[in-house]
Design an enzyme around this catalytic site. Structure first.
Site, PDB file in Angstrom:
ATOM      1  N   ASP A   1       0.013  11.147  -3.807  1.00 52.34           N
ATOM      2  CA  ASP A   1       0.892  10.011  -4.109  1.00 52.34           C
ATOM      3  C   ASP A   1       1.722  10.292  -5.368  1.00 52.34           C
ATOM      4  O   ASP A   1       2.899   9.947  -5.446  1.00 52.34           O
ATOM      5  CB  ASP A   1       0.090   8.726  -4.375  1.00 52.34           C
ATOM      6  CG  ASP A   1      -0.924   8.413  -3.293  1.00 52.34           C
ATOM      7  OD1 ASP A   1      -1.296   9.331  -2.552  1.00 52.34           O
ATOM      8  OD2 ASP A   1      -1.343   7.256  -3.209  1.00 52.34           O
TER       9      ASP A   1
ATOM     10  N   ALA B   1       3.511   5.426  -8.731  1.00 50.71           N
ATOM     11  CA  ALA B   1       4.907   5.263  -9.147  1.00 50.71           C
ATOM     12  C   ALA B   1       4.986   4.672 -10.554  1.00 50.71           C
ATOM     13  O   ALA B   1       5.764   5.129 -11.394  1.00 50.71           O
ATOM     14  CB  ALA B   1       5.654   4.389  -8.142  1.00 50.71           C
TER      15      ALA B   1
ATOM     16  N   GLY C   1       0.817  -1.220   0.000  1.00 46.69           N
ATOM     17  CA  GLY C   1       0.000   0.000   0.000  1.00 46.69           C
ATOM     18  C   GLY C   1       0.842   1.256   0.000  1.00 46.69           C
ATOM     19  O   GLY C   1       0.420   2.296   0.492  1.00 46.69           O
ATOM     20  N   LEU C   2       2.042   1.178  -0.556  1.00 41.93           N
ATOM     21  CA  LEU C   2       2.938   2.336  -0.522  1.00 41.93           C
ATOM     22  C   LEU C   2       3.060   2.988  -1.906  1.00 41.93           C
ATOM     23  O   LEU C   2       4.157   3.312  -2.357  1.00 41.93           O
ATOM     24  CB  LEU C   2       4.310   1.925   0.039  1.00 41.93           C
ATOM     25  CG  LEU C   2       4.302   1.498   1.507  1.00 41.93           C
ATOM     26  CD1 LEU C   2       5.652   0.964   1.952  1.00 41.93           C
ATOM     27  CD2 LEU C   2       3.889   2.643   2.428  1.00 41.93           C
ATOM     28  N   GLY C   3       1.942   3.155  -2.578  1.00 38.64           N
ATOM     29  CA  GLY C   3       1.927   4.016  -3.767  1.00 38.64           C
ATOM     30  C   GLY C   3       2.420   3.406  -5.056  1.00 38.64           C
ATOM     31  O   GLY C   3       2.970   4.126  -5.893  1.00 38.64           O
ATOM     32  N   SER C   4       2.187   2.111  -5.286  1.00 34.21           N
ATOM     33  CA  SER C   4       2.672   1.486  -6.522  1.00 34.21           C
ATOM     34  C   SER C   4       1.988   2.068  -7.772  1.00 34.21           C
ATOM     35  O   SER C   4       2.637   2.279  -8.794  1.00 34.21           O
ATOM     36  CB  SER C   4       2.460  -0.028  -6.467  1.00 34.21           C
ATOM     37  OG  SER C   4       1.108  -0.313  -6.214  1.00 34.21           O
ATOM     38  N   SER C   5       0.695   2.384  -7.691  1.00 38.69           N
ATOM     39  CA  SER C   5      -0.041   2.850  -8.879  1.00 38.69           C
ATOM     40  C   SER C   5       0.533   4.166  -9.396  1.00 38.69           C
ATOM     41  O   SER C   5       0.754   4.339 -10.600  1.00 38.69           O
ATOM     42  CB  SER C   5      -1.519   3.081  -8.550  1.00 38.69           C
ATOM     43  OG  SER C   5      -2.005   2.079  -7.732  1.00 38.69           O
TER      44      SER C   5
HETATM   45  C1  MEV Z   1      -3.923   7.396  -0.109  1.00 37.95           C
HETATM   46  O1  MEV Z   1      -2.550   7.128  -0.228  1.00 37.95           O
HETATM   47  C2  MEV Z   1      -4.138   8.762   0.502  1.00 37.95           C
HETATM   48  C3  MEV Z   1      -5.579   9.224   0.496  1.00 37.95           C
HETATM   49  O2  MEV Z   1      -5.609  10.526   1.084  1.00 37.95           O
HETATM   50  C4  MEV Z   1      -6.132   9.273  -0.910  1.00 37.95           C
HETATM   51  C5  MEV Z   1      -5.531  10.377  -1.745  1.00 37.95           C
HETATM   52  O3  MEV Z   1      -4.946  11.324  -1.207  1.00 37.95           O
HETATM   53  O4  MEV Z   1      -5.692  10.306  -2.972  1.00 37.95           O
HETATM   54  C6  MEV Z   1      -6.464   8.319   1.331  1.00 37.95           C
END
Ligand code: MEV
Length: 320
Positions: free
Chosen positions: A150, A109, A103-107
């Site tokens: 992200d 990146a 859940g650390l921003g793969s999309s």
């Molecule tokens: C997700 O990494 C962070 C959220 O604030 C969604 C976003 O900022 O797009 C939950």
């Protein structure tokens, strides 16, 4: 000729969810990089290899409808180039990265690395701001919602204060972040959680909007704490932010256990990071407490991840 680009993942420090509704956020780029290698492909075709045994071949004309999870963000990024008539030849891409995203921003990146690699290959000379704009549009195309926080981390790297989508975020001058990061063991559905929080806001705007506003004020204070290294104050703000995320309904029992485990080991503060519902949490701990915080997190079932923060944003490597 082939060209590679890499972009980092991210850890949201403050402002999760409120940032989607126009409030500020603070994010740090993390050393879990995603790579895209680009070369000229067959005419008007996109070929994407996501693993040695997984290859997609798609005519440019068919790209707008493609939603396959392992290539959705690559395709959306390429669509951004096509809609601006920037692709004159076929494109062959190979993607790689950590096998688990945590859940650390793969999309974001992957989207950013795709655009940077294609830009270099075709001599498009896209600026970081253009890459940011196009990658954000690509992420919105796939997810339907998102702040761009992200994407900002993937493009600009470092630790940044994100005020408004579309504006260049401010880089914070922070040397080292005394963080411990732990994965809760389950993946979260960012889009669903963003929609649930938005629905809560529609049902109870008078309650939820003040929660967002408080999170926004926390970001403003956290920014100066970070820049001045006031970790104890930062920890208190982190704990308040965690309470507000619980109020928004994005916590889980597992994340809460990890947060309390870190606090019981004298961390300055701890909270979940990102959308919630699973994924990662982090704690602030100086070197003297770090080992005990890690022990307690592991005893509580957390998977402590050793990850450098504040790393550089997107980078391009020219190859032969
Ligand atoms: C997700 O990494 C962070 C959220 O604030 C969604 C976003 O900022 O797009 C939950």
């Amino acid at each position: 000729m082939q060209v590679s680009a890499s972009a980092p993942g991210k850890l949201v420090l403050f402002g999760d969810h409120a940032v989607v509704h126009g409030y500020p956020g603070i994010v740090t780029a993390v050393d879990r990089r995603y790579y895209v290698t680009a070369s000229i492909g067959d005419n008007a075709m996109l070929q994407v290899r996501t693993s040695p045994d997984r290859q997609h071949e798609l005519p440019f004309g068919a790209l707008p409808g493609v939603q396959e999870p392992d290539i959705a963000f690559v395709v959306a990024a390429v669509n951004q180039l096509l809609s601006r008539k920037m692709l004159k030849r076929g494109l062959r891409l190979v993607t790689s990265g950590p096998c688990r995203s945590l859940g650390l921003g793969s999309s974001s990146a992957i989207s950013v690395a795709t655009l940077a690699a294609a830009s270099q290959l075709f001599g498009l000379d896209l600026s970081p701001e253009e890459i940011y704009k196009m990658a954000r549009a690509a992420v919105l195309d796939v997810q339907g919602a998102g702040s761009g926080l992200d994407v900002a981390a993937a493009v600009y790297g470092g630790t940044c204060y994100f005020e408004r989508a579309g504006e260049v975020p401010e880089m914070l001058s922070v040397e080292r972040l005394p963080l411990v990061i732990a994965y809760s063991g389950s993946k979260a559905g960012t889009v669903d959680l963003v929609q649930e929080v938005a629905a809560l806001r529609s049902r109870h705007p008078d309650l939820v909007e003040p929660v967002f506003a408080m999170i926004g004020r926390i970001c403003i204070r956290a920014r100066s704490c970070l820049e001045e290294g006031r970790w104890c104050d930062l920890g208190a703000l982190t704990n308040i932010n965690q309470g507000l995320l619980e109020a928004l309904g994005t916590g889980t029992a597992k994340l809460a256990n990890l947060v309390y485990a870190a606090r019981s080991a004298q961390a300055w503060g701890a909270k979940l990071s990102g959308a919630g519902g699973g994924d990662c949490m982090f704690a602030w701990a100086d070197d003297s407490r770090r080992a005990q915080v890690i022990d307690r997190l592991e005893a509580a079932g957390g998977e402590v991840a050793v990850i450098a923060c504040g790393v550089p944003g997107v980078q391009v490597v020219d190859e032969a």
